[in-house]
Write an enzyme that holds these catalytic residues in place. Sequence first.
Site, PDB file in Angstrom:
ATOM      1  N   TRP A 101       0.832  -1.213   0.000  1.00 61.32           N
ATOM      2  CA  TRP A 101       0.000   0.000   0.000  1.00 61.32           C
ATOM      3  C   TRP A 101       0.855   1.246   0.000  1.00 61.32           C
ATOM      4  O   TRP A 101       0.560   2.229  -0.689  1.00 61.32           O
ATOM      5  CB  TRP A 101      -0.980  -0.005   1.167  1.00 61.32           C
ATOM      6  CG  TRP A 101      -1.983  -1.115   1.073  1.00 61.32           C
ATOM      7  CD1 TRP A 101      -2.163  -2.136   1.966  1.00 61.32           C
ATOM      8  CD2 TRP A 101      -2.933  -1.342   0.014  1.00 61.32           C
ATOM      9  NE1 TRP A 101      -3.161  -2.972   1.534  1.00 61.32           N
ATOM     10  CE2 TRP A 101      -3.653  -2.511   0.342  1.00 61.32           C
ATOM     11  CE3 TRP A 101      -3.239  -0.673  -1.167  1.00 61.32           C
ATOM     12  CZ2 TRP A 101      -4.666  -3.024  -0.474  1.00 61.32           C
ATOM     13  CZ3 TRP A 101      -4.248  -1.178  -1.990  1.00 61.32           C
ATOM     14  CH2 TRP A 101      -4.936  -2.348  -1.629  1.00 61.32           C
ATOM     15  N   ASP A 171      -1.352   6.646   6.411  1.00 54.90           N
ATOM     16  CA  ASP A 171      -2.461   5.762   6.055  1.00 54.90           C
ATOM     17  C   ASP A 171      -2.656   4.809   7.232  1.00 54.90           C
ATOM     18  O   ASP A 171      -1.785   3.998   7.526  1.00 54.90           O
ATOM     19  CB  ASP A 171      -2.078   4.991   4.778  1.00 54.90           C
ATOM     20  CG  ASP A 171      -3.101   3.935   4.377  1.00 54.90           C
ATOM     21  OD1 ASP A 171      -4.084   3.730   5.104  1.00 54.90           O
ATOM     22  OD2 ASP A 171      -2.893   3.305   3.317  1.00 54.90           O
ATOM     23  N   LYS A 195     -11.747  -1.649   7.043  1.00 56.63           N
ATOM     24  CA  LYS A 195     -10.883  -2.575   7.768  1.00 56.63           C
ATOM     25  C   LYS A 195     -11.307  -2.648   9.236  1.00 56.63           C
ATOM     26  O   LYS A 195     -11.475  -3.707   9.789  1.00 56.63           O
ATOM     27  CB  LYS A 195      -9.415  -2.149   7.677  1.00 56.63           C
ATOM     28  CG  LYS A 195      -8.920  -1.891   6.255  1.00 56.63           C
ATOM     29  CD  LYS A 195      -8.753  -3.169   5.440  1.00 56.63           C
ATOM     30  CE  LYS A 195      -8.694  -2.926   3.951  1.00 56.63           C
ATOM     31  NZ  LYS A 195      -7.483  -2.319   3.447  1.00 56.63           N
TER      32      LYS A 195
HETATM   33  C1  LIG Z   1      -7.003  -1.849   2.191  1.00 60.49           C
HETATM   34  C2  LIG Z   1      -5.968  -0.820   2.253  1.00 60.49           C
HETATM   35  C3  LIG Z   1      -5.862   0.182   1.278  1.00 60.49           C
HETATM   36  C4  LIG Z   1      -6.752   0.243   0.062  1.00 60.49           C
HETATM   37  O1  LIG Z   1      -8.016   0.601   0.408  1.00 60.49           O
HETATM   38  P1  LIG Z   1      -9.164   0.881  -0.668  1.00 60.49           P
HETATM   39  O2  LIG Z   1     -10.214   1.497   0.174  1.00 60.49           O
HETATM   40  O3  LIG Z   1      -9.532  -0.443  -1.259  1.00 60.49           O
HETATM   41  O4  LIG Z   1      -8.611   1.799  -1.693  1.00 60.49           O
HETATM   42  C5  LIG Z   1      -4.902   1.149   1.451  1.00 60.49           C
HETATM   43  N1  LIG Z   1      -4.083   1.139   2.511  1.00 60.49           N
HETATM   44  C6  LIG Z   1      -4.151   0.189   3.453  1.00 60.49           C
HETATM   45  C7  LIG Z   1      -3.223   0.236   4.623  1.00 60.49           C
HETATM   46  C8  LIG Z   1      -5.092  -0.818   3.366  1.00 60.49           C
HETATM   47  O5  LIG Z   1      -5.160  -1.766   4.311  1.00 60.49           O
END
Ligand SMILES: *Cc1c(COP(=O)(O)O)cnc(C)c1O
Length: 362
Positions: A101, A171, A195
Amino acid sequence: MRRVYNFSAGPAVLPEEVLREAADEMLDYKGTGMSVMEMSHRSKAYDTIIKEAEADLRDLMKIPENYKVLFLQGGASQQFAMIPMNLMKNKVADYIVTGQWAKKAYQEAQIYGKANKIASSEDETFSYIPDCTDLPISEDADYVYICENNTIYGTKFKTLPDTKGKPLVADVSSCFLSEPVDVTKYGVIYGGVQKNIGPAGVVIVIIRKDLITEDVLPGTPTMLRYKIHADNESLYNTPPAYGIYICGKVFKWLKKQGGLEAMKEYNEKKAKILYDFLDQSKMFRGTVRKEDRSLMNVPFVTGDGELDAKFVKEAREAGFENLKGHRSVGGMRASIYNAMPMEGVEKLVEFMGKFEAENQNT
Ligand SMILES: *Cc1c(COP(=O)(O)O)cnc(C)c1O
């Protein structure tokens, strides 16, 4: 009715209590005679929903006044572009690449300016967090970027990097609200909610107000400007209304559990059960450096692809779903977010012990 133990990395398990409440309110939300799904986002009832959601989130995370909370769409992935478009005034940013990511965010930023990879753990398949105490932060960097919890690899920053005064952008998709945070250490905290908070379709961005400006890269679409959403209290256009409503319920549920201090304690206990088992097992082992282990995503392997597949299959039959590792790493991964009860992990470990005993000689 059948409920499994769902170890999915995302979309993921939600508190059963929240789902029941939503079910109760499905046809008639608090006497409005309609579902939240059918409601105008400009209505009084919805105004209360989104305002309360923000207030509860502010309360949980102790978000100071000089930060704005935005409820957006486009997934965490859209932020990979929105961040450079809005923050790259000098067209320079530093990225710490600790997983897929972070790497995607780093690659996306290269479209908009000079993105520097100032640290990485790719040399050992992202199984650790690099030392970030004295990084070569660029003089003119607009920000330093991290992925705080690496969902796929199961690592987490236990201390934040020294950004030498540059705003930190994080993030937190897979560790959102799993423990207390000091918001003041960040310029931007953001994450997709699917998540650890709610249904897919909502992204929460917590951004320091001085970083929200008109001065964005030329060509930045209106919908991708933080300022537009900030000026309109996340109601510039139709927000992911139902998703925000569920997030709001999860915030209330978290407050009822005792807030983020209590969640941290619970999550530590829960993760310890699984890590302790892995550390003594002769069949299973964790794949990341111990001091960097995530409390949320726990990858593990047997070292034998066929045995891994057998385990995943038998676990599924026993009511433990989504234990297969990410396609890029293989093996297994148990995501044990806030809403995964202690009992789910205890039973998983019991099942792993039984599997190990039964398959010792294979
Ligand atoms: C799942 C995830 C993403 C991507 O998320 P989307 O909402 O599908 O774009 C980005 N960063 C992390 C840390 C993730 O776990």
